[in-house]
Scaffold this motif. Structure first.
Motif, short mmCIF file in Angstrom:
data_model
loop_
_atom_site.label_atom_id
_atom_site.label_comp_id
_atom_site.label_asym_id
_atom_site.label_seq_id
_atom_site.Cartn_x
_atom_site.Cartn_y
_atom_site.Cartn_z
N MET A 70 0.82 -1.21 0.00
CA MET A 70 0.00 0.00 0.00
C MET A 70 0.86 1.26 0.00
O MET A 70 0.57 2.22 -0.71
N ASN A 71 1.91 1.26 0.81
CA ASN A 71 2.77 2.45 0.88
C ASN A 71 3.44 2.74 -0.46
O ASN A 71 3.64 3.90 -0.83
N ASP A 72 3.78 1.68 -1.17
CA ASP A 72 4.37 1.86 -2.50
C ASP A 72 3.36 2.47 -3.46
O ASP A 72 3.67 3.37 -4.23
N LEU A 73 2.12 1.99 -3.38
CA LEU A 73 1.07 2.44 -4.30
C LEU A 73 0.69 3.90 -4.05
O LEU A 73 0.35 4.63 -4.97
N ILE A 74 0.75 4.34 -2.79
CA ILE A 74 0.30 5.70 -2.46
C ILE A 74 1.48 6.62 -2.14
O ILE A 74 1.32 7.65 -1.48
N GLU A 75 2.65 6.27 -2.64
CA GLU A 75 3.87 7.03 -2.33
C GLU A 75 3.73 8.52 -2.63
O GLU A 75 4.24 9.37 -1.90
N LYS A 76 3.05 8.87 -3.72
CA LYS A 76 2.97 10.27 -4.14
C LYS A 76 1.74 10.99 -3.58
O LYS A 76 1.46 12.12 -3.98
N PHE A 77 1.02 10.36 -2.65
CA PHE A 77 -0.16 11.00 -2.08
C PHE A 77 0.25 12.18 -1.21
O PHE A 77 1.14 12.06 -0.38
N ASP A 78 -0.42 13.34 -1.41
CA ASP A 78 -0.13 14.56 -0.63
C ASP A 78 1.37 14.82 -0.63
O ASP A 78 2.04 14.74 0.40
N ALA A 79 1.89 15.16 -1.80
CA ALA A 79 3.34 15.23 -2.03
C ALA A 79 4.09 16.09 -1.02
O ALA A 79 5.22 15.78 -0.65
N ASP A 122 -9.01 -10.22 7.97
CA ASP A 122 -10.12 -10.29 8.91
C ASP A 122 -10.40 -8.94 9.55
O ASP A 122 -9.77 -7.93 9.22
N PHE A 123 -11.35 -8.91 10.49
CA PHE A 123 -11.80 -7.65 11.09
C PHE A 123 -10.66 -6.92 11.80
O PHE A 123 -10.49 -5.71 11.65
N ASN A 124 -9.87 -7.64 12.60
CA ASN A 124 -8.77 -7.02 13.33
C ASN A 124 -7.72 -6.46 12.38
O ASN A 124 -7.17 -5.38 12.59
N PHE A 125 -7.45 -7.21 11.33
CA PHE A 125 -6.49 -6.77 10.32
C PHE A 125 -7.00 -5.49 9.65
O PHE A 125 -6.25 -4.54 9.44
N PHE A 129 -5.33 -1.73 9.56
CA PHE A 129 -5.12 -1.10 8.26
C PHE A 129 -5.73 0.31 8.24
O PHE A 129 -5.11 1.26 7.80
N GLU A 130 -6.97 0.43 8.74
CA GLU A 130 -7.65 1.72 8.75
C GLU A 130 -6.93 2.73 9.65
O GLU A 130 -6.81 3.91 9.31
N GLU A 131 -6.44 2.27 10.80
CA GLU A 131 -5.71 3.16 11.72
C GLU A 131 -4.46 3.71 11.06
O GLU A 131 -4.10 4.88 11.24
N GLN A 132 -3.79 2.88 10.29
CA GLN A 132 -2.54 3.26 9.64
C GLN A 132 -2.75 4.40 8.65
O GLN A 132 -1.87 5.24 8.46
N TYR A 133 -3.93 4.43 8.03
CA TYR A 133 -4.16 5.38 6.95
C TYR A 133 -5.24 6.42 7.27
O TYR A 133 -5.86 6.97 6.38
N GLN A 134 -5.43 6.70 8.56
CA GLN A 134 -6.44 7.68 8.97
C GLN A 134 -6.18 9.05 8.36
O GLN A 134 -7.11 9.73 7.91
N ALA A 135 -4.92 9.48 8.35
CA ALA A 135 -4.58 10.81 7.82
C ALA A 135 -4.91 10.90 6.33
O ALA A 135 -5.41 11.92 5.85
N HIS A 160 -12.06 4.16 -3.08
CA HIS A 160 -11.34 3.01 -2.52
C HIS A 160 -11.78 1.71 -3.20
O HIS A 160 -10.96 0.88 -3.60
N THR A 161 -13.09 1.55 -3.35
CA THR A 161 -13.64 0.35 -3.97
C THR A 161 -13.27 0.28 -5.45
O THR A 161 -12.92 -0.79 -5.98
N MET A 162 -13.36 1.42 -6.14
CA MET A 162 -12.98 1.46 -7.55
C MET A 162 -11.52 1.07 -7.74
O MET A 162 -11.18 0.33 -8.67
N SER A 163 -10.66 1.56 -6.86
CA SER A 163 -9.22 1.28 -6.98
C SER A 163 -8.94 -0.21 -6.90
O SER A 163 -8.19 -0.77 -7.71
#
Length: 201
Positions: A70-79, A122-125, A129-135, A160-163
């Protein structure tokens, strides 16, 4: 001659990448639940105990593998990392994301074959995941608010779903019209007329 800190860090990063690449291949072909640390060590051609120098467990390895992708895919987010997404940054992010989908098609094929296995994500995972990308989520929702979308939270979920769907379709069919899809997304989110996304008064 002993290695310096820079050399040691380089070796560490190389070893982590080697283990992750092996783990992705093993998880994809044997199944996450069936695969063992010993299988991964054999694939990476390293001692089993060495993996535990970098990862606490198989679950920890899976989590970090997902984050790495995920980090690789969104590397250029909010440059500029100021938490405020501009049209220019959004377009840069979309273009870079689509380029990486094309360049790493085989990687994403393995990646999603692991993610779609039963009981892996699963749900915990998902919560971790969501906590990591809150910002990132907040920046996207705020961006959609400024663009005038009636339901910014739902717009984030739609993107998100489209991606996910775009990547899955492309790894199944290399002739999938990525360029056309990308242009439609840019048109929707960057060159949109905000009034079109609001209900008439």
């Amino acid at each position: 001659m002993p290695r310096n800190d820079k050399q040691n860090e380089g070796i560490r990063k190389q070893r982590i990448a080697q283990i992750m690449e092996a783990a992705l291949d093993v998880f994809a072909h044997k199944g996450y639940h069936t695969a063992t640390i010993a299988d991964i060590a054999k694939k990476a051609n390293i001692a089993k105990g060495l993996i535990y120098n970098y990862f606490e467990s198989k679950e920890d390895l899976l989590y970090k593998l997902v984050m790495h992708g995920m980090n690789d895919l969104i590397e250029k987010f909010d440059a500029n990392h100021d938490g405020v997404l501009t049209d220019e940054e959004m377009e840069l992010f979309i273009n870079d994301m689509f380029q990486k989908i094309v360049e790493k098609r085989n990687y994403w094929k393995l990646y999603f074959s692991v993610m779609l296995q039963p009981d892996v994500f699963d749900f915990n995972f998902y919560n971790k995941f969501e906590e990591q990308y809150q910002a990132m989520v907040k920046a996207l929702i705020d961006y959609f608010k400024r663009k005038g979308f009636e339901n910014p939270e739902m717009e984030y979920l739609l993107l998100h779903t489209m991606s996910d769907g775009i990547v899955i379709n492309f790894i199944m069919n290399e002739n999938f019209p990525l360029e056309g899809i990308k242009n439609e997304i840019i048109k929707r989110y960057i060159h949109n007329n905000s009034q079109k996304n609001k209900k008439p008064c």
